[in-house]
Design a protein around this motif. Structure first.
Motif, PDB file in Angstrom:
ATOM      1  N   GLU A  98       0.827  -1.204   0.000  1.00 56.61           N
ATOM      2  CA  GLU A  98       0.000   0.000   0.000  1.00 56.61           C
ATOM      3  C   GLU A  98       0.863   1.256   0.000  1.00 56.61           C
ATOM      4  OE1 GLU A  98      -2.726   2.709  -0.369  1.00 56.61           O
ATOM      5  OE2 GLU A  98      -3.018   0.555  -0.709  1.00 56.61           O
ATOM      6  N   ASP A  99       1.990   1.210   0.707  1.00 62.07           N
ATOM      7  CA  ASP A  99       2.899   2.361   0.706  1.00 62.07           C
ATOM      8  C   ASP A  99       3.434   2.626  -0.701  1.00 62.07           C
ATOM      9  OD1 ASP A  99       2.547   2.719   3.413  1.00 62.07           O
ATOM     10  OD2 ASP A  99       4.433   1.747   3.992  1.00 62.07           O
ATOM     11  N   VAL A 100       3.797   1.551  -1.408  1.00 61.71           N
ATOM     12  CA  VAL A 100       4.286   1.701  -2.778  1.00 61.71           C
ATOM     13  C   VAL A 100       3.179   2.245  -3.679  1.00 61.71           C
ATOM     14  CG1 VAL A 100       5.092   0.437  -4.822  1.00 61.71           C
ATOM     15  CG2 VAL A 100       6.102  -0.030  -2.585  1.00 61.71           C
ATOM     16  N   ALA A 101       1.960   1.732  -3.525  1.00 63.86           N
ATOM     17  CA  ALA A 101       0.840   2.217  -4.340  1.00 63.86           C
ATOM     18  C   ALA A 101       0.572   3.690  -4.074  1.00 63.86           C
ATOM     19  CB  ALA A 101      -0.412   1.382  -4.059  1.00 63.86           C
ATOM     20  N   GLN A 102       0.659   4.097  -2.811  1.00 63.93           N
ATOM     21  CA  GLN A 102       0.454   5.497  -2.467  1.00 63.93           C
ATOM     22  C   GLN A 102       1.549   6.376  -3.071  1.00 63.93           C
ATOM     23  OE1 GLN A 102      -2.112   6.885  -0.980  1.00 63.93           O
ATOM     24  NE2 GLN A 102      -1.253   8.950  -1.052  1.00 63.93           N
ATOM     25  N   ALA A 103       2.796   5.915  -2.992  1.00 66.36           N
ATOM     26  CA  ALA A 103       3.907   6.672  -3.577  1.00 66.36           C
ATOM     27  C   ALA A 103       3.737   6.781  -5.089  1.00 66.36           C
ATOM     28  CB  ALA A 103       5.231   6.003  -3.232  1.00 66.36           C
ATOM     29  N   ARG A 104       3.233   5.718  -5.716  1.00 65.94           N
ATOM     30  CA  ARG A 104       2.981   5.753  -7.154  1.00 65.94           C
ATOM     31  C   ARG A 104       1.908   6.798  -7.475  1.00 65.94           C
ATOM     32  NH1 ARG A 104       1.469   0.703  -7.754  1.00 65.94           N
ATOM     33  NH2 ARG A 104       3.565  -0.100  -8.119  1.00 65.94           N
ATOM     34  N   ARG A 105       0.840   6.811  -6.690  1.00 65.64           N
ATOM     35  CA  ARG A 105      -0.237   7.776  -6.937  1.00 65.64           C
ATOM     36  C   ARG A 105       0.235   9.218  -6.773  1.00 65.64           C
ATOM     37  NH1 ARG A 105      -3.220   3.697  -4.095  1.00 65.64           N
ATOM     38  NH2 ARG A 105      -3.032   4.795  -2.101  1.00 65.64           N
ATOM     39  N   GLU A 106       1.271   9.422  -5.966  1.00 66.10           N
ATOM     40  CA  GLU A 106       1.763  10.770  -5.688  1.00 66.10           C
ATOM     41  C   GLU A 106       2.897  11.200  -6.602  1.00 66.10           C
ATOM     42  OE1 GLU A 106       2.720  10.598  -1.543  1.00 66.10           O
ATOM     43  OE2 GLU A 106       0.609  10.652  -0.902  1.00 66.10           O
ATOM     44  N   LEU A 107       3.180  10.419  -7.630  1.00 66.51           N
ATOM     45  CA  LEU A 107       4.211  10.827  -8.582  1.00 66.51           C
ATOM     46  C   LEU A 107       3.867  12.183  -9.190  1.00 66.51           C
ATOM     47  CD1 LEU A 107       4.807   7.477 -10.518  1.00 66.51           C
ATOM     48  CD2 LEU A 107       6.523   8.705  -9.168  1.00 66.51           C
ATOM     49  N   PRO A 108       4.860  13.028  -9.421  1.00 66.90           N
ATOM     50  CA  PRO A 108       4.589  14.285 -10.133  1.00 66.90           C
ATOM     51  C   PRO A 108       4.213  13.989 -11.583  1.00 66.90           C
ATOM     52  CG  PRO A 108       6.938  13.974  -9.833  1.00 66.90           C
ATOM     53  CD  PRO A 108       6.276  12.887  -9.050  1.00 66.90           C
ATOM     54  N   PRO A 109       3.702  14.977 -12.296  1.00 68.11           N
ATOM     55  CA  PRO A 109       3.309  14.736 -13.690  1.00 68.11           C
ATOM     56  C   PRO A 109       4.466  14.186 -14.515  1.00 68.11           C
ATOM     57  CG  PRO A 109       2.471  16.844 -12.942  1.00 68.11           C
ATOM     58  CD  PRO A 109       3.389  16.357 -11.869  1.00 68.11           C
ATOM     59  N   GLY A 110       4.177  13.156 -15.293  1.00 66.46           N
ATOM     60  CA  GLY A 110       5.185  12.588 -16.185  1.00 66.46           C
ATOM     61  C   GLY A 110       5.268  13.377 -17.479  1.00 66.46           C
ATOM     62  N   GLY A 111       6.123  12.918 -18.362  1.00 67.62           N
ATOM     63  CA  GLY A 111       6.322  13.627 -19.625  1.00 67.62           C
ATOM     64  C   GLY A 111       5.138  13.487 -20.563  1.00 67.62           C
ATOM     65  N   PRO A 112       4.839  14.553 -21.312  1.00 64.33           N
ATOM     66  CA  PRO A 112       3.764  14.447 -22.318  1.00 64.33           C
ATOM     67  C   PRO A 112       4.173  13.480 -23.421  1.00 64.33           C
ATOM     68  CG  PRO A 112       4.965  16.513 -22.571  1.00 64.33           C
ATOM     69  CD  PRO A 112       5.495  15.878 -21.323  1.00 64.33           C
ATOM     70  N   VAL A 113       3.197  12.763 -23.956  1.00 69.44           N
ATOM     71  CA  VAL A 113       3.522  11.835 -25.036  1.00 69.44           C
ATOM     72  C   VAL A 113       4.014  12.632 -26.244  1.00 69.44           C
ATOM     73  CG1 VAL A 113       1.914  10.060 -24.234  1.00 69.44           C
ATOM     74  CG2 VAL A 113       1.138  11.790 -25.872  1.00 69.44           C
ATOM     75  N   PRO A 114       5.041  12.130 -26.930  1.00 63.39           N
ATOM     76  CA  PRO A 114       5.634  12.902 -28.021  1.00 63.39           C
ATOM     77  C   PRO A 114       4.810  12.938 -29.298  1.00 63.39           C
ATOM     78  CG  PRO A 114       6.749  10.800 -27.786  1.00 63.39           C
ATOM     79  CD  PRO A 114       5.787  10.897 -26.643  1.00 63.39           C
ATOM     80  N   ALA A 115       3.807  12.054 -29.400  1.00 60.78           N
ATOM     81  CA  ALA A 115       2.980  12.004 -30.605  1.00 60.78           C
ATOM     82  C   ALA A 115       1.633  11.396 -30.259  1.00 60.78           C
ATOM     83  CB  ALA A 115       3.662  11.176 -31.689  1.00 60.78           C
ATOM     84  N   ASP A 116       0.636  11.739 -31.042  1.00 64.48           N
ATOM     85  CA  ASP A 116      -0.678  11.098 -30.900  1.00 64.48           C
ATOM     86  C   ASP A 116      -0.640   9.846 -31.770  1.00 64.48           C
ATOM     87  OD1 ASP A 116      -3.238  10.574 -30.165  1.00 64.48           O
ATOM     88  OD2 ASP A 116      -4.155  12.254 -31.235  1.00 64.48           O
ATOM     89  N   TYR A 117      -0.022   8.799 -31.217  1.00 65.23           N
ATOM     90  CA  TYR A 117       0.263   7.590 -31.985  1.00 65.23           C
ATOM     91  C   TYR A 117      -0.986   7.045 -32.677  1.00 65.23           C
ATOM     92  CZ  TYR A 117       4.462   7.588 -29.043  1.00 65.23           C
ATOM     93  OH  TYR A 117       5.625   7.939 -28.392  1.00 65.23           O
ATOM     94  N   VAL A 118      -0.787   6.579 -33.902  1.00 63.90           N
ATOM     95  CA  VAL A 118      -1.864   5.953 -34.661  1.00 63.90           C
ATOM     96  C   VAL A 118      -1.645   4.440 -34.641  1.00 63.90           C
ATOM     97  CG1 VAL A 118      -3.027   5.747 -36.879  1.00 63.90           C
ATOM     98  CG2 VAL A 118      -2.129   7.975 -36.137  1.00 63.90           C
ATOM     99  N   PHE A 119      -2.605   3.726 -34.068  1.00 65.04           N
ATOM    100  CA  PHE A 119      -2.568   2.268 -34.008  1.00 65.04           C
ATOM    101  C   PHE A 119      -3.574   1.703 -35.005  1.00 65.04           C
ATOM    102  CE2 PHE A 119      -1.454   3.867 -29.783  1.00 65.04           C
ATOM    103  CZ  PHE A 119      -0.294   3.161 -29.501  1.00 65.04           C
ATOM    104  N   GLN A 120      -3.408   0.431 -35.323  1.00 65.77           N
ATOM    105  CA  GLN A 120      -4.385  -0.263 -36.164  1.00 65.77           C
ATOM    106  C   GLN A 120      -5.177  -1.224 -35.277  1.00 65.77           C
ATOM    107  OE1 GLN A 120      -0.871  -0.137 -37.418  1.00 65.77           O
ATOM    108  NE2 GLN A 120      -1.771   1.842 -38.004  1.00 65.77           N
TER     109      GLN A 120
END
Length: 234
Positions: free
Chosen positions: A29-51
């Protein structure tokens, strides 16, 4: 809380183990809480197109209405070129060269997640991405009997390479990545980088270990985890 026929020695040892299990639960639970409190990550570099089964779909279109978290599992299809375990015994996929076929361990995990996917969808979006052409991916899904997984191909984009699911040699890796949509931006939230962390002798990476009923069930037995890997057919 005695069980029938247990000895005092067993109960003493079991109570000590129970204390460890409580500590493990607390640590998880401590790890899950620390994960939830991560600062904002990097924006995705592209709006990937999948099939997908209905044609092209952008990453921004994958988020279900009212769901701001997107979880993507990278299915090793094709498998790692060093994996010489048997492929499917029957079906169209069985005709592929072995190195172009699906990874047995990924298949075992997805067998388990196929049942969970309908429940997960009530709160977030979960998709599975493979580098193989979409026709191959969907054909194998039908042959395997998967009903609830949303499967996509990243054959025509750089998603796998960008998010640690592909090596510089183009070998596929089973990364799990989480993305979050906030005020119109899509950012990377978390990735299963434990896959790449140094492990103790005899340990597997266990980067998605908390998701896997199979291996966790082995941990409950006197034999523990076998020196064994999953197969597509037994």
């Amino acid at each position: 809380m005695p069980f029938p026929g247990e000895s005092a020695e067993y109960r003493t040892a079991r109570d000590l183990l129970l204390e460890q299990e409580v500590e493990l639960r607390r640590a998880m639970e401590d790890v899950a809480q620390a994960r939830r409190e991560l600062p904002p990550g990097g924006p995705v570099p592209a709006d990937y197109v999948f099939q997908g089964s209905e044609g092209d779909v952008r990453m921004s279109e994958l988020f279900a209405p009212g769901r701001d978290s997107l979880v993507i599992y990278s299915f090793m299809f094709p498998r790692d070129p060093t994996d010489d375990s048997p492929g499917p015994a029957t079906g169209v996929t069985a005709r592929l060269p072995l190195h172009e076929g699906p990874c047995p361990s990924c298949v075992a995990l997805l067998d388990q997640l196929d049942g969970a996917a309908v429940h997960v969808a009530q709160h977030l979006t979960f998709v599975v991405v493979a580098k193989a052409p979409i026709d191959r991916v969907l054909t194998f899904a039908r042959e395997r009997g998967w009903r609830n997984l949303r499967l996509l191909s990243s054959q025509r984009n750089t998603y796998n390479r960008d998010y640690l699911a592909e090596t510089p040699e183009s070998h596929q890796r089973p990364m799990l990545n989480v993305f979050h949509r906030d005020a119109g931006a899509i950012r990377h939230f978390w990735g299963s980088e434990l896959l790449y962390a140094k492990s103790e002798p005899g340990e597997d990476p266990r980067h998605v270990g908390t998701l896997e009923p199979l291996w966790n069930m082995f941990d409950l037995t006197p034999e523990g985890r076998p020196d064994w890997y999953e197969r597509i057919d037994y």
